[in-house]
Design a protein around this motif. Structure first.
Motif, short mmCIF file in Angstrom:
data_model
loop_
_atom_site.label_atom_id
_atom_site.label_comp_id
_atom_site.label_asym_id
_atom_site.label_seq_id
_atom_site.Cartn_x
_atom_site.Cartn_y
_atom_site.Cartn_z
N ALA A 1 1.25 -1.12 0.19
CA ALA A 1 0.58 -0.06 -0.21
C ALA A 1 1.40 1.56 -0.06
O ALA A 1 1.63 1.59 1.21
CB ALA A 1 -0.75 0.42 1.35
N VAL B 1 -4.56 6.13 -2.65
CA VAL B 1 -3.54 4.69 -1.77
C VAL B 1 -3.51 3.59 -3.25
O VAL B 1 -4.32 3.32 -3.41
CB VAL B 1 -4.25 3.91 -0.76
N ILE C 1 -2.37 -0.02 -4.08
CA ILE C 1 -1.95 -1.39 -4.09
C ILE C 1 -1.08 -2.24 -5.30
O ILE C 1 -1.90 -2.33 -6.19
CB ILE C 1 -3.58 -2.17 -3.31
N CYS D 1 1.26 5.07 4.68
CA CYS D 1 0.08 4.55 5.22
C CYS D 1 0.86 2.96 6.27
O CYS D 1 1.83 3.07 6.36
CB CYS D 1 0.10 3.64 3.53
N SER E 1 -4.48 4.21 6.42
CA SER E 1 -3.95 5.75 5.77
C SER E 1 -4.32 6.59 6.23
O SER E 1 -5.64 6.90 7.11
CB SER E 1 -4.35 5.46 4.44
#
Length: 542
Positions: free
Chosen positions: A483, A490, A492, A514, A525
């Motif tokens: 993350a 954010v 991934i 994060c 986050s």
């Protein structure tokens, strides 16, 4: 200098203009009217004051959240919003409304019903509708692209999630009714803000369909206190009663991401450090002025403010059993606090703690920055032998508890056996200073974040899996994904290839950090505005 005659003429013109714009000679001759007249505002300020009736009456609002929702987007032609919000202070000084300040520094305001009606009476329905419409443009700007449904608003846009229907009702009642009746909006409101928040929407629309839905909610909730949040079992029961169970379970795409949101907390400002309880139900955040706050994740509300030591608290942690909070300030011995009572726990043996990390089976390792040792924070006993390197930071512990990574001097990275304290490996010095470390659950790779990039190296071969230019290096790791902050989002990304798997779009400001919770069940986050989102890690990536 103006003569008395010129002043009287100016006053007459001002009165005539006011009457022309509002249809009234003044604010009225009762207590509220006299108090408003006593503000002695310029004509334009007095006209701007009417806009405050766009705030829901009798509802306590966070001043910072309200200001951001009304002002932060900054459309052309909206520069007067800031001036309008500044009038709250005038009303507070005149005793017409109260601005309440809490221990954590937040300010809360409520516009009383009587004042609300007086402000509303001084502008036409058309003017009011136009103002509500202008405000709603701020919410529109938060959508990912034009035409997206309202339910794709970021989770951090708390004001709009709670009060969007109120604004829509004043300039587009049909759109408000459609939104309240939509399945997706009802599901997300219940999950993220509670059934009471959906009931508030239904009361604003007040149609036969809305009343029928409210009746179902009240029946399922039974005698629950106003503002109470439903446990997960009761929440599922309510979704079934509303006919939403299948849709809630089978959502895809954006719905999947939204369903991963476990809680949205408004911390007020970016904290120095934060930690989630082992069961994921509460969170502690620390910062300046020796204050730290305990938040209820389920209720998404402040539970307690604790007055700690003077100065900045730079680190905090929660014991593996959740029974106490550990805090530490630079150069001082760490302290422990009861999260329920807020009382300090004595005696607490931990020394000068720089950082700490959690492992399996209640393992908790802290770095004593005074002695240069790895210790158990509860007993302050050394874990294995004393390391030969001081001034270590950026601790990262593998999920199996067998490998501990630290930054040593400058670009140096060291790998340790946390149980024996034995140095396992010293990686070649990095070309740029290290800002963040992460380890695979079994210690088979290490993620390294420096000033402008993120890399994953396999261990012990040091073969590079991938490297990315990445300004936001405050990342979090699981076995399969990373993350990573990316402006207001954010990202991934796969730990195997660096490929983008999905993007979490729930913040409304730049994401700064994060982190994973102990056990890697939850991702946290936090953004520049102090909005912290807790995510269910299992629901994030496919």
């Amino acid at each position: 200098m103006r003569t008395p005659w010129a002043r009287r003429r100016g006053e007459r013109y001002r009165r005539e203009y006011w009457e022309q714009q509002t249809g009234h000679k003044d604010w009225g001759d009762d207590r509220i009217g006299v108090a408003l007249e006593g503000l002695d505002l310029y004509t334009q300020d007095a006209l701007n004051l009417r806009r405050l009736s766009a705030v829901p009456a009798g509802v306590e609002l966070n001043v910072k959240e309200l200001t951001e929702a009304w002002d932060r987007v900054g459309h052309a032609g909206h520069s007067h919003i800031h001036d309008t919000l500044g009038l709250f202070e005038h009303l507070h000084r005149a005793g017409l409304m109260r601005i309440r300040k809490t221990d954590d520094g937040k300010r809360w305001l409520t516009v009383p019903q009587g004042l609300h009606e007086r402000l509303k009476s001084r502008w036409s329905a058309e003017e009011a509708a136009d103002w509500h419409s202008q405000l709603a443009h701020n919410a529109l700007a938060l959508l990912k692209k034009p035409g997206d449904p309202w339910r794709t608003l970021p989770a951090g846009a708390g004001y709009w999630w709670r009060h969007l229907v109120w604004h829509l009702q004043h300039f587009d009642p049909d759109q408000a009714a459609v939104l309240v009746a939509s399945q997706g909006w009802q599901i997300d409101k219940i999950r993220r803000f509670g059934a009471q928040s959906l009931l508030a929407d239904l009361a604003v629309v007040d149609s036969p369909e809305a009343r029928a839905t409210a009746a179902v909610i009240n029946e399922v909730m039974g005698g629950a206190e106003p503002g109470a949040r439903l446990d997960r079992g009761k929440q599922s029961e309510l979704l079934r009663a509303l006919g939403h169970e299948r849709a809630a379970a089978g959502g895809r795409g954006g719905g999947r991401k939204l369903s991963a949101v476990r809680g949205v907390l408004q911390l007020g400002s970016n904290p120095w450090d934060f930690a989630l309880s082992p069961d994921g139900t509460w969170l502690v955040a620390v910062g300046i002025r020796g204050l730290f706050q305990v938040y209820d994740v389920e209720a998404q509300a402040l539970r307690r403010v604790i007055h700690g030591p003077d100065g900045t608290i730079h680190h905090c942690g929660v014991s593996p059993d959740g029974s106490f909070i550990m805090t530490s300030t630079a150069g001082e011995k760490a302290q422990a606090w009861d999260p329920v009572s807020g009382e300090e726990i004595l005696p607490f043996k931990a020394g000068t703690v720089g950082e700490s990390v959690h492992g399996p089976d209640g393992m908790w390792i802290a770095y004593n920055s005074f002695t240069g040792s790895f210790v158990d924070p509860v007993s302050n006993e050394r874990r294995g032998t004393k390391p030969t390197t001081k001034n270590m930071s950026h601790l990262a512990l593998s999920a199996d508890g067998k490998t501990l990574a630290t930054r040593g001097r400058g670009p140096q990275i060291l790998l340790w056996d946390p149980r024996s304290g034995r140095l396992l490996a010293e990686l070649p010095d990095q070309p740029i200073s290290v800002h963040q470390l992460g380890l695979a659950p079994d210690g088979s790779w290490i993620a390294i974040g420096d000033e402008d990039r993120l890399r994953i190296l396999e261990l012990p071969s040091l073969r590079e899996r991938f490297a990315r230019k990445q300004m936001g290096t405050r990342f979090a790791t699981t076995e399969d994904w990373l993350a990573i902050p990316a402006r207001e989002h954010v990202q991934i990304r796969s730990t195997h290839t660096g490929q983008l798997l999905t993007t979490l779009e729930a913040h409304t400001d730049v994401v700064l950090d994060c982190r994973m919770s102990p056990g890697r069940k939850y991702l946290m986050s936090v953004d520049r505005g102090g909005t912290l989102i807790v995510w269910d890690a299992a629901a994030i990536a496919p």
